[in-house]
Design a protein around this motif. Sequence first.
Motif, short mmCIF file in Angstrom:
data_model
loop_
_atom_site.label_atom_id
_atom_site.label_comp_id
_atom_site.label_asym_id
_atom_site.label_seq_id
_atom_site.Cartn_x
_atom_site.Cartn_y
_atom_site.Cartn_z
N PRO A 50 0.81 -1.23 0.00
CA PRO A 50 0.00 0.00 0.00
C PRO A 50 0.84 1.28 0.00
O PRO A 50 0.46 2.27 -0.63
CB PRO A 50 -0.81 -0.12 1.30
CG PRO A 50 -0.87 -1.59 1.57
CD PRO A 50 0.45 -2.12 1.10
N LEU A 51 1.99 1.27 0.69
CA LEU A 51 2.85 2.45 0.68
C LEU A 51 3.32 2.77 -0.73
O LEU A 51 3.44 3.94 -1.12
CB LEU A 51 4.05 2.23 1.60
CG LEU A 51 3.77 2.23 3.11
CD1 LEU A 51 5.06 1.94 3.87
CD2 LEU A 51 3.19 3.57 3.56
N SER A 52 3.60 1.73 -1.52
CA SER A 52 4.08 1.97 -2.88
C SER A 52 2.98 2.50 -3.78
O SER A 52 3.26 3.18 -4.76
CB SER A 52 4.66 0.67 -3.46
OG SER A 52 3.64 -0.26 -3.80
N ASP A 53 1.72 2.19 -3.46
CA ASP A 53 0.61 2.79 -4.23
C ASP A 53 0.45 4.27 -3.92
O ASP A 53 -0.03 5.04 -4.75
CB ASP A 53 -0.71 2.06 -3.91
CG ASP A 53 -0.80 0.71 -4.59
OD1 ASP A 53 -0.13 0.52 -5.61
OD2 ASP A 53 -1.54 -0.16 -4.09
N ARG A 54 0.87 4.67 -2.71
CA ARG A 54 0.70 6.07 -2.31
C ARG A 54 1.92 6.92 -2.67
O ARG A 54 1.78 8.04 -3.17
CB ARG A 54 0.46 6.14 -0.80
CG ARG A 54 0.25 7.58 -0.32
CD ARG A 54 0.02 7.63 1.19
NE ARG A 54 -0.23 9.01 1.62
CZ ARG A 54 -0.32 9.38 2.89
NH1 ARG A 54 -0.21 8.48 3.86
NH2 ARG A 54 -0.55 10.64 3.20
N ARG A 178 -2.37 6.74 -5.15
CA ARG A 178 -3.55 6.81 -4.30
C ARG A 178 -3.19 7.59 -3.04
O ARG A 178 -2.20 7.31 -2.38
CB ARG A 178 -4.03 5.41 -3.92
CG ARG A 178 -4.36 4.54 -5.13
CD ARG A 178 -4.82 3.17 -4.70
NE ARG A 178 -6.09 3.21 -4.02
CZ ARG A 178 -7.27 3.21 -4.63
NH1 ARG A 178 -7.33 3.17 -5.95
NH2 ARG A 178 -8.38 3.23 -3.94
N GLY A 179 -4.03 8.56 -2.71
CA GLY A 179 -3.80 9.37 -1.52
C GLY A 179 -4.37 8.69 -0.28
O GLY A 179 -4.84 7.57 -0.30
N GLY A 180 -4.34 9.44 0.83
CA GLY A 180 -4.90 8.92 2.07
C GLY A 180 -3.87 8.23 2.93
O GLY A 180 -2.73 8.00 2.53
N GLY A 181 -4.28 7.86 4.13
CA GLY A 181 -3.39 7.23 5.08
C GLY A 181 -3.69 5.77 5.24
O GLY A 181 -4.09 5.08 4.31
N VAL A 182 -3.54 5.31 6.49
CA VAL A 182 -3.75 3.90 6.79
C VAL A 182 -5.19 3.49 6.50
O VAL A 182 -5.45 2.42 5.94
CB VAL A 182 -3.40 3.60 8.26
CG1 VAL A 182 -3.73 2.16 8.60
CG2 VAL A 182 -1.92 3.90 8.53
N GLY A 183 -6.13 4.37 6.85
CA GLY A 183 -7.54 4.05 6.61
C GLY A 183 -7.83 3.82 5.14
O GLY A 183 -8.55 2.89 4.77
N GLU A 184 -7.27 4.67 4.30
CA GLU A 184 -7.47 4.52 2.86
C GLU A 184 -6.84 3.23 2.35
O GLU A 184 -7.42 2.53 1.51
CB GLU A 184 -6.87 5.72 2.12
CG GLU A 184 -6.97 5.64 0.60
CD GLU A 184 -8.41 5.64 0.11
OE1 GLU A 184 -8.65 5.12 -1.00
OE2 GLU A 184 -9.29 6.14 0.84
N SER A 185 -5.67 2.88 2.88
CA SER A 185 -5.02 1.63 2.48
C SER A 185 -5.87 0.42 2.86
O SER A 185 -6.02 -0.52 2.08
CB SER A 185 -3.64 1.51 3.14
OG SER A 185 -2.78 2.55 2.72
N LEU A 186 -6.45 0.47 4.07
CA LEU A 186 -7.31 -0.64 4.50
C LEU A 186 -8.56 -0.72 3.63
O LEU A 186 -9.02 -1.82 3.29
CB LEU A 186 -7.68 -0.46 5.97
CG LEU A 186 -6.53 -0.61 6.98
CD1 LEU A 186 -7.02 -0.31 8.38
CD2 LEU A 186 -5.94 -2.01 6.91
N ARG A 187 -9.11 0.45 3.26
CA ARG A 187 -10.29 0.43 2.39
C ARG A 187 -9.94 -0.14 1.02
O ARG A 187 -10.75 -0.87 0.41
CB ARG A 187 -10.87 1.84 2.27
CG ARG A 187 -11.67 2.30 3.49
CD ARG A 187 -12.43 3.57 3.21
NE ARG A 187 -11.52 4.71 3.07
CZ ARG A 187 -11.09 5.44 4.09
NH1 ARG A 187 -11.48 5.15 5.32
NH2 ARG A 187 -10.28 6.46 3.88
#
Length: 402
Positions: A50-54, A178-187
Amino acid sequence: MAALPPLSMDMYLPALPAVTDSLSAPAATIQLTLTTCIAGLALGQLIVGPLSDRWGRRTPLLTGMVVYVVATALCAFAPDAGLLIALRLLQGLAGAAGIVIARAVVRDLYEGVAMARFFSTLMLISGVAPVVAPLIGGQVLRFTDWRGIFLVLTGVGALLTLVILKWLPETLPPERRRGGGVGESLRTMRGLVGDRVFTGYVLTGGFSFAALFAYIAASPFVIQEIYGASPQAYSLLFGLNSVGLIAVGQINGRVLIGRVSLDKALACGLTLIVLASAALVVMTTGVFGEPGLVGVAAGLFVLMSAQGLAMPNTNALALNRTPHAAGSASALIGTAGFLMGALASPLVGLAGEDTAVPMAVVQLVCGLAAVASFLLLCRPRSGPFGESPRPSPAGGPGPGTA
């Protein structure tokens, strides 16, 4: 990048007895240095993907590689087993960056047929690395002790970091992040898991990988202790099986892809896994008498070779559906495979040391579960990619579209 995790795990294998003596620790405790490394490789993918997507591919990858180099160097100077176990966990967590981002980069650059062909090329690397790693480790031990193996891995990691820094460009442009934090990654991950077809391919690949893990965990005992092969004969058979996996993977990439749909090639691989596993169950239970080493080795060869059809095609079909979140998707694929493999491995010894039946049964159950996931969740249908998005007309590099 694809070779680094198996090198990290398997170069170390010949040194396990020496580590036990050097650190004055029980063998079971030293075995935890392998377990924690595998756990780190599994869980680290869920973090880095997920970090690499952000943030793009390069920053998380280079960060992971730097941490890997530092952790590996510290392993070489660990004074006791407890610290070595902790450092191996960190090494696995950081090393996961390479394997998860390797798949994500392939998804960034390729689609459809071209992507499936590239995954077959990665299969060549993934098949060779576990075979040559113990051989390299054994040669290193001729000149130094077990700490020297970690110093060699440190050098490999440092060299790879420089190669990435100089020659691997950013493959995920800012407009596709993709923006956002941990919550966005979980979604995002929840959305991926909610995709029935994607989840089906993840489970199909995970169960296939679990059958492979069962082979790796049980084959030294089965081939040498039950069927009486020498360590040299076992090494030869292990290498032969790896050659079969590599050869079928190359046939998949160079001959089948583009002529046969990915779903059909995958179905062929799964069928061979189930048939080989069923044959092994029949042989190891002695229904038709004692098969001997030749029969069991033949069944294992077919099962291993079939992975050359199963693994690259499940990766390609799953990632073909997720151009919008390739890092997170790659993380789920990798983590599922490692965790399901780790769960299957202990089951092969449940019935004790005098029978190979548990290995064969675990492989058959995993094969049947892979087939069930494929048929019930993926529901393959006609067309070159089943339900996955079709590639661009050129089938080559370019941004993916859902």
